[in-house]
Design a protein around this motif. Structure first.
Motif, mmCIF file in Angstrom:
data_model
loop_
_atom_site.group_PDB
_atom_site.id
_atom_site.type_symbol
_atom_site.label_atom_id
_atom_site.label_comp_id
_atom_site.label_asym_id
_atom_site.label_seq_id
_atom_site.Cartn_x
_atom_site.Cartn_y
_atom_site.Cartn_z
ATOM 1 N N UNK A 25 -6.063 1.662 -5.238
ATOM 2 C CA UNK A 25 -6.792 0.721 -4.387
ATOM 3 C C UNK A 25 -6.141 -0.657 -4.462
ATOM 4 N N UNK A 26 -5.834 -1.118 -5.666
ATOM 5 C CA UNK A 26 -5.191 -2.417 -5.837
ATOM 6 C C UNK A 26 -3.795 -2.418 -5.231
ATOM 7 N N UNK A 27 -3.086 -1.307 -5.349
ATOM 8 C CA UNK A 27 -1.735 -1.223 -4.785
ATOM 9 C C UNK A 27 -1.764 -1.265 -3.256
ATOM 10 N N UNK A 28 -2.770 -0.632 -2.652
ATOM 11 C CA UNK A 28 -2.912 -0.677 -1.196
ATOM 12 C C UNK A 28 -3.164 -2.107 -0.736
ATOM 13 N N UNK A 29 -4.041 -2.814 -1.449
ATOM 14 C CA UNK A 29 -4.305 -4.208 -1.103
ATOM 15 C C UNK A 29 -3.030 -5.049 -1.218
ATOM 16 N N UNK A 30 -2.223 -4.771 -2.229
ATOM 17 C CA UNK A 30 -0.975 -5.510 -2.436
ATOM 18 C C UNK A 30 0.002 -5.260 -1.285
ATOM 19 N N UNK A 31 0.087 -4.005 -0.838
ATOM 20 C CA UNK A 31 0.974 -3.663 0.283
ATOM 21 C C UNK A 31 0.582 -4.423 1.533
ATOM 22 N N UNK A 32 -0.691 -4.404 1.871
ATOM 23 C CA UNK A 32 -1.145 -5.087 3.089
ATOM 24 C C UNK A 32 -0.960 -6.608 2.985
ATOM 25 N N UNK A 33 -1.257 -7.172 1.827
ATOM 26 C CA UNK A 33 -1.105 -8.613 1.629
ATOM 27 C C UNK A 33 0.358 -9.027 1.751
ATOM 28 N N UNK A 34 1.260 -8.202 1.209
ATOM 29 C CA UNK A 34 2.688 -8.517 1.248
ATOM 30 C C UNK A 34 3.237 -8.541 2.664
ATOM 31 N N UNK A 80 -7.062 -2.563 20.210
ATOM 32 C CA UNK A 80 -6.874 -2.812 18.778
ATOM 33 C C UNK A 80 -6.335 -1.527 18.145
ATOM 34 N N UNK A 81 -5.167 -1.574 17.496
ATOM 35 C CA UNK A 81 -4.603 -0.347 16.914
ATOM 36 C C UNK A 81 -5.393 0.125 15.698
ATOM 37 N N UNK A 82 -5.380 1.428 15.522
ATOM 38 C CA UNK A 82 -6.146 2.084 14.450
ATOM 39 C C UNK A 82 -5.185 2.747 13.471
ATOM 40 N N UNK A 83 -5.308 2.395 12.199
ATOM 41 C CA UNK A 83 -4.522 3.025 11.140
ATOM 42 C C UNK A 83 -5.373 3.988 10.350
ATOM 43 N N UNK A 84 -4.721 4.903 9.631
ATOM 44 C CA UNK A 84 -5.436 5.955 8.911
ATOM 45 C C UNK A 84 -5.004 6.001 7.446
ATOM 46 N N UNK A 100 -1.573 8.154 -0.131
ATOM 47 C CA UNK A 100 -2.265 6.961 0.359
ATOM 48 C C UNK A 100 -1.395 5.706 0.350
ATOM 49 N N UNK A 101 -0.531 5.563 -0.639
ATOM 50 C CA UNK A 101 0.338 4.387 -0.676
ATOM 51 C C UNK A 101 1.376 4.452 0.440
ATOM 52 N N UNK A 102 1.902 5.632 0.693
ATOM 53 C CA UNK A 102 2.841 5.798 1.806
ATOM 54 C C UNK A 102 2.138 5.591 3.142
ATOM 55 N N UNK A 103 0.883 6.049 3.246
ATOM 56 C CA UNK A 103 0.120 5.838 4.470
ATOM 57 C C UNK A 103 -0.115 4.347 4.710
ATOM 58 N N UNK A 150 1.785 1.897 3.728
ATOM 59 C CA UNK A 150 3.069 1.334 4.147
ATOM 60 C C UNK A 150 3.337 1.633 5.624
ATOM 61 N N UNK A 151 2.972 2.851 6.060
ATOM 62 C CA UNK A 151 3.147 3.224 7.466
ATOM 63 C C UNK A 151 2.262 2.377 8.374
ATOM 64 N N UNK A 152 1.052 2.071 7.921
ATOM 65 C CA UNK A 152 0.156 1.211 8.706
ATOM 66 C C UNK A 152 0.750 -0.192 8.837
ATOM 67 N N UNK A 153 1.256 -0.718 7.729
ATOM 68 C CA UNK A 153 1.747 -2.102 7.706
ATOM 69 C C UNK A 153 3.065 -2.282 8.449
ATOM 70 N N UNK A 154 3.911 -1.259 8.457
ATOM 71 C CA UNK A 154 5.268 -1.419 8.998
ATOM 72 C C UNK A 154 5.564 -0.497 10.169
ATOM 73 N N UNK A 155 4.596 0.323 10.573
ATOM 74 C CA UNK A 155 4.859 1.348 11.577
ATOM 75 C C UNK A 155 4.866 0.818 12.995
ATOM 76 N N UNK A 156 4.783 1.751 13.939
ATOM 77 C CA UNK A 156 4.780 1.410 15.357
ATOM 78 C C UNK A 156 3.500 1.929 15.991
ATOM 79 N N UNK A 157 3.237 1.458 17.206
ATOM 80 C CA UNK A 157 2.038 1.879 17.922
ATOM 81 C C UNK A 157 2.340 3.116 18.761
ATOM 82 N N UNK A 158 1.348 4.013 18.813
ATOM 83 C CA UNK A 158 1.455 5.193 19.673
ATOM 84 C C UNK A 158 0.075 5.474 20.255
ATOM 85 N N UNK A 159 0.045 5.869 21.521
ATOM 86 C CA UNK A 159 -1.245 6.178 22.138
ATOM 87 C C UNK A 159 -1.572 7.654 21.979
#
Length: 312
Positions: free
Chosen positions: A26-35, A92-96, A115-118, A120-129
């Motif tokens: 949980x803390x690592x996910x918060x760190x990824x998004x904050x970074x 508004x894009x939706x991440x999972x 979850x940590x890879x997910x 990272x994908x949310x923070x750095x990924x691309x949008x798809x419909x």
């Protein structure tokens, strides 16, 4: 000074997102998004904080920023469905963050189950419909069904509460329902204007081509193109349905003579008396009234996916 982008994490109490044994990730996910320059707010769904109220606050938060940021669903496909319904039309894009049992939407979009890879994908990924299927006032990202399937879901949840969440419970609950709660529905189905009176124990509509592929159903190609995909089991007996369950496990259900699949642009399902209908939608049980109007809104939902995603 860099302006922070809004990121809202929405989770269900049942998902265990804040569980003690998950504190480290949980803390690592918060760190990824904050970074990656996100300003994070976390929203918990509960009886005191229902989804509709939470989503009003979340949408206002994102729409008042120049960069609308990302809304993140932390949970299973049922939680994802509820959040997605409120985000339709907002852009508004939706991440999972996949915390469910099957995680069909995440797997379809090649979102890592780690979850940590997910994150990272949310923070750095691309949008798809994504195409979104609808039945009356509800949407379904994976499937919607009536007849025996809602009973399967109800029984499966009983097993999960008593024994924990395992994929095996999907099959053991189905077997128990077939043996003890067999029933048939008398319906009228209108498929692109053509009317068909039917008697069936199970009517299933799929919108996730990965799930349909795993079931070895040819309608997965039509669903990928934005069609309604349906499967109907003909009037039969309990023993035949048990054999169907075995064929489903083997991935050979479409070879069964009792199974009919179809695709269409519009489908209407009516019960004989227009009564309340119990539906299973993305693993959750809901009620609505006859008739059921099925349709697909193409490219209606914006999702965050990894850059390396391949076509499915």
């Amino acid at each position: 000074m860099q302006t922070l982008k809004p990121l809202s994490i929405i989770y269900n109490q049942k998902s265990g997102f804040h569980a003690t044994h998950k504190e480290d990730w949980y803390e690592q996910i918060m760190t990824i998004f904050t970074a990656h320059g996100f300003e994070i707010q976390v929203f918990e769904l509960s009886e005191k904080q229902p989804l509709a109220e939470v989503m009003k606050d979340v949408i206002v938060r994102h729409q008042q920023h120049q960069d609308i940021g990302i809304v993140v669903s932390a949970g299973g496909d049922g939680t994802l469905n509820g959040i997605a319904q409120h985000l339709l039309g907002t852009h508004i894009p939706l991440g999972v963050l996949p915390l469910g049992t099957f995680n069909y939407v995440a797997r379809l979009l090649k979102i890592p189950l780690d979850l940590l890879q997910a994150a990272e994908a949310i923070a750095t990924g691309k949008k798809r419909t994504l195409h979104v299927a609808k039945v009356n006032e509800f949407i379904y990202l994976n499937n919607a069904s009536l007849g025996l399937y809602p009973l399967f879901i109800q029984k499966r949840e009983q097993y999960n509460k008593q024994l924990g969440r395992f994929q095996l419970h999907a099959y053991t609950s189905a077997l128990e329902v077939l043996l003890r709660h067999y029933q048939e529905l008398k319906l009228e189905i209108e498929i692109d204007g053509h009317h068909h009176p039917v008697s069936t124990p199970l009517l299933f509509f799929g919108n996730n081509q990965l799930q349909l592929k795993e079931m070895k159903l040819r309608i997965s190609k039509a669903v990928k193109a934005g069609k309604i995909g349906g499967v109907m089991v003909a009037k039969t007996n309990q023993w035949s349905l048990i054999k169907l369950l075995v064929q489903l496990i083997k991935g050979k259900i479409e070879q069964a003579p009792e199974v009919y699949s179809f695709s269409a642009d519009q489908v209407v399902v009516k019960t004989c008396k227009g009564q309340t209908i119990h539906l299973a939608i993305d693993g959750e049980l809901v009620q609505t009234r006859s008739p059921l109007h099925f349709s697909v809104e193409k490219n209606a939902l914006t999702m965050m996916v990894p850059h390396a995603i391949t076509s499915v």
